[in-house]
Every structure is written in C-alpha cells, then in structure tokens.
Design an enzyme around this catalytic site. Structure first.
Site, mmCIF file in Angstrom:
data_model
loop_
_atom_site.group_PDB
_atom_site.id
_atom_site.type_symbol
_atom_site.label_atom_id
_atom_site.label_comp_id
_atom_site.label_asym_id
_atom_site.label_seq_id
_atom_site.Cartn_x
_atom_site.Cartn_y
_atom_site.Cartn_z
ATOM 1 N N LYS A 252 0.780 -1.002 -0.166
ATOM 2 C CA LYS A 252 0.354 0.157 -0.196
ATOM 3 C C LYS A 252 0.390 0.896 0.084
ATOM 4 O O LYS A 252 1.453 1.457 0.926
ATOM 5 C CB LYS A 252 -0.580 0.202 1.231
ATOM 6 N N GLU B 123 9.247 1.245 10.956
ATOM 7 C CA GLU B 123 10.054 2.741 11.162
ATOM 8 C C GLU B 123 9.289 4.210 11.633
ATOM 9 O O GLU B 123 8.700 4.350 10.347
ATOM 10 C CB GLU B 123 11.285 2.503 10.186
ATOM 11 N N CYS C 282 13.520 10.983 7.643
ATOM 12 C CA CYS C 282 13.568 9.852 8.715
ATOM 13 C C CYS C 282 14.641 10.228 9.636
ATOM 14 O O CYS C 282 14.909 10.373 10.404
ATOM 15 C CB CYS C 282 12.943 9.057 8.595
ATOM 16 N N GLU D 184 7.844 16.924 15.776
ATOM 17 C CA GLU D 184 8.951 16.607 14.310
ATOM 18 C C GLU D 184 8.115 17.053 13.395
ATOM 19 O O GLU D 184 7.308 17.030 13.488
ATOM 20 C CB GLU D 184 9.258 14.431 13.688
#
Length: 494
Positions: free
Chosen positions: A187, A263, A297, A398
């Site tokens: 996906k 992750e 990331c 973040e």
C-alpha cells in the site's frame, strides 16, 4: 476490468493484483499531484475492500503455487533479475519518482532509483548465505541429539510505505520479504503511487509468479490501508511513517497477534564539538538538515554546538542554507518542494510557532519567491533558528521540513542529556576529531543508528531501526531475516 499501463508517467495509475492491472471495483479515484507545480498530473484508482481482499487472497494462494515450490537458488535468481530490470528501466523509474515527489532529479537519480535496485540485489545475496544454528545436545540417557533450525517464510506481508523515498523504502521491505519466500501486498502512500505500480511491470517482465507482488492504492482509515492491515489473512505488517499512524496499525495488528516491524518518526540530534572539522561538519549537516527538503526520517532537526565555535558554525550553516535555490533543476544547489499543500501549511505553522516562542530566525522562515510553472509548487525556505529553548515546540516535535534549531552547550555530559531528552530514538550524529570522544558519546546515544563524522552513510547489511516512539524491530542484512521468516527448531535424537 484489467488493463496495463504503457508509460511510467501515465495519467491513469492502477492497482496491480494477481499479475494484472485493475481499476478499483467501486469506481473511486483521486488526483495525483506534482508537488513542484501544484498541478494534477494523473488519476489514481482507489482499491475497494473487495479489491484489497482479492490482493491478499492472491498473495496467500501464491505461497502454495509455483513461488512456494521454488528452491532458494531459483527464488534468488528471480529477485536478482528484478534488480537488473529496475536498472534497465532506470529512466522510467526516475521519471515516475520525480513526477510523484517533485524532488530534484539529482536526488532521485543518485539515491532513490539506485537503492531501489540495490535492495533486491543485496537481500538476494544475504539469503543465499543465510546462517542457521545447530547444537549437539546430551540426552538424559547418555545419548546425543542434534538440534538445528530451519527458516520458513512468514506468509503474506503487508507493506505500508511512506512518500518521502517511495521506491527506496518500499523495496527495502519488498526485497527481503520476497527473498525469504513471502508474498506481499503493497500500500504505497496516496501521494506517491507511481513507482510501486510501475514495479508490477518489472515483476511481469522477469516472470515473477502471479500473486507474489500486489499493489493496492488508497488512504488510511476507511480505505486501502485499514482494509489491508485488518485483513486476517495478512501474517505480518511492516510500516514506515508517522508515529501516530504506526500506533493505529499496531492496534489492528494486535487482532490475530500479527508480527510488526515499524520505522517511525524522529527528532534527531547532532552534536558538534569544538574540535570538529568545521568544513566536514557544515557539509554533513547541510545535507542532514536540507536533503529532500528535510523530508527524511533520519534528518537532523536539533543541532547542539559547543560554545567556542557556535557563532562560526551558525554563520557557515546560514551561508549553506542561503545557497539553495527553489526548484527541481538537476543541479545540486536546488531544493525541491514539500510533498503537498497540507504538509507545507504544517511546516509553515512550525515556522510561525518558533517565532512566537521567541526564536531568532537566522535565515528563511517563509515561502521563497519563484516564477513560472513552479510558482504553484509547495516550496518553503530552508530555515535556521537560534535562541531556541530545549523545551520549545520546534525542538520537541518532528517537523519534517528543511529546518533546525541550533543550541550552544558547554560540557559533554550536558549535551548527552540534551540529545537523549526526547521520546524518539532513531538516529544521531557526532562531529569531533577526538575519536575516543566520538566512540564514547556515540555509545551514550539512545538511538538505533549513530554516525560519527558522517551522516546517511549506510551499509545495507547493518541493523537499522529506532527505539522509543521511533519504532519497533530492526531490518537490514541478516536482521531482516528475524522479521521476514519464522524459525522452526528441529531436534533429532541420534
């Protein structure tokens, strides 16, 4: 209805199920937008719950078909052929990735596409030399027994991918999953569907059995993401993306006790000591803060600099930031757009919040002036702040944009405490010419990956992952085998 696409930058992006391209059975679709221009460039056919179920059924059936009957050598040969075909069609994959992400071609051509092929080739090599265990055991009657392990595929693996490095991070999961004999349903992010769909053409070209690789398009809740992760015939879920989404997927995975590998987000620190090579540090950190417009990331959003070099470092980093130009030209000096208008507004919201909280903007802080077709793109200025407190919002949450707060420090113990004071634990970087200090401070970081005098330097055989809110599990090299295989111990009395 089935039909095959003829171009990697086609107006129609279809699902790929059981070896064929399909429209969504409910007739739903959504626009595909080029972030560099803000204009629609295609239409993505959304998979219905029935379509997702078809994909999972096809993947499950393939486990006992020709794919499941292949030897490791036969499987590895096919996976290596996938890598070769990606390399042969590198220009097609590059065009698709640039259209979806809007990133400069030099970024995608040097990172995304080569790594996409390398992920298949490396994991084919790892599985070819996959280690096992064996032990000689004494039995109660004075005899002997042999214990040894065999690894078997986990089954159907759901691969839920992010939009920042679509091909790279998707193949990072699909490569080891297939190498270990699993089948997959991918996906991709609704923002970046093209390269996952295009990989279906590669699978057919190399003769991959039907049902081994499937792609379903859509969103998260109430769409393909939720349909896939809640399907009881999915045996494991691997996901890269935002922490909140990971928590939602984890709740779905708990039903049926399915395995997960996550992750997730990060708020990664860098520490620059006074004895660092300033040229190396500025070059490395200008990459870790600004590469892919900060949508990495592993990117750095907190920089701690020892006080004697603080002013010099800030000046050098500001010059580096001001050297970037908005756009997607192939030159390294160009900084691409953010992925969407929504994400740009989120990042600009943090830019405003930094000033409200008392930060001083060294450079940037807004939207750049840009003309032509790219005037409609989702660009922001690379931004640096000083006079930020460790507890400020922009130092805790973040942002996922081209920005960082720069904070002075006075002692090693102080900066270790500052760097580790976060709910995240993905990565860090240390900059020093004192290697005793480099080893010592790196070992003190509560992260999954720590670089010393470098950043994003990856050996794909090493363990990769985060701790805390940054994820669960490790992938890479033999570490991926722990997630993508089940181990059976066999005990034979001799």
């Amino acid at each position: 209805m089935t039909s095959t696409s003829s171009s990697p930058v086609t107006e129609t992006i279809l699902n790929f199920i059981d070896g064929s391209y399909r429209k969504g059975s409910e007739g739903k679709s959504f626009p595909n937008v080029n972030p560099a221009t803000g204009s629609q460039i295609g239409l993505v056919h959304e998979a219905s719950q029935a379509d997702v179920a078809d994909a999972v059924t096809a993947a499950k059936a393939a486990l006992t078909g020709p794919w499941g009957k292949m030897t490791t050598a036969e499987r590895v040969k096919l996976i290596a052929a996938v890598a070769t075909e990606i390399e042969r069609r590198a220009d097609d994959f590059l065009a698709a990735e640039v259209a979806d992400t809007g990133k400069p071609r030099h970024v995608a051509s040097h990172i995304d596409i080569p790594r996409g092929a390398a992920n298949f080739r490396m994991f084919a090599d790892v599985v070819s030399t996959m280690p096992g265990e064996s032990f000689n055991t004494s039995t109660p009657d004075g005899g002997q027994a042999l214990n040894y392990t065999v690894r078997k595929p986990k089954g159907v693996v759901a691969v839920v991918c992010p939009w920042n490095f679509p091909l790279l991070l998707m193949t990072w999961k699909v490569g080891p999953a297939l190498a270990c004999g699993n089948t997959v349903v991918v996906k991709p992010s609704e923002e970046t569907p093209r390269t996952a769909a295009l990989l279906g053409e590669v699978m057919n070209a190399v003769g991959m059995p039907k049902g081994v690789y499937n792609v379903v398009h859509g969103f998260g809740p109430g769409s393909a993401g939720e349909f896939l992760t809640s399907n009881p015939d999915v045996d494991a879920i691997t996901f890269t993306g935002e922490t909140g989404t990971g928590q939602a997927i984890m709740q779905k995975a708990a039903i049926g006790v399915r395995d997960i590998s996550f992750e997730l987000g990060g708020k990664n620190p860098a520490i620059v000591f006074a004895d660092a090579d300033l040229d190396k540090a500025v070059e490395g950190l200008s990459r870790s803060v600004f590469l892919n417009t900060g949508q990495v990331c592993l990117g750095t959003e907190r920089v701690y600099v020892e006080r004697p070099i603080f002013d010099a470092f800030v000046a050098r980093m500001a010059a580096a930031a001001q050297g970037f130009k908005p756009g997607v030209t192939g030159d390294r000096a160009y900084l691409g757009p953010l992925i969407s208008a929504e994400h740009r507004e989120k990042v600009l919201g943090y830019y405003r919040r930094a000033v409200e909280d008392g930060a001083t903007v060294v450079t940037g802080g807004g939207v750049p002036e840009i003309s032509g077709a790219e005037a409609g793109g989702f660009f922001v200025e690379p931004t640096l702040w000083i006079d930020v407190a460790h507890g400020d919002t922009v130092m805790r949450e973040e942002i996922f944009g081209p920005c960082c707060g720069i904070v002075p420090f006075d002692s090693e113990d102080e900066v270790i405490a500052l760097a580790n004071d976060t709910v995240y634990g993905l990565c860090a970087s240390i900059w020093t010419e004192n290697m005793s200090r480099g080893h010592r401070v790196a070992a003190a970081m509560d992260v999954g990956v720590c670089w010393v005098n470098s950043w994003f330097l990856r050996d794909l055989r090493t363990a990769f992952g985060g701790s805390g809110h940054s994820g669960i599990g490790r992938e890479g090299g033999v570490h991926s085998l722990e997630f993508y295989t089940e181990i059976t111990n066999i005990c034979v009395k001799l």
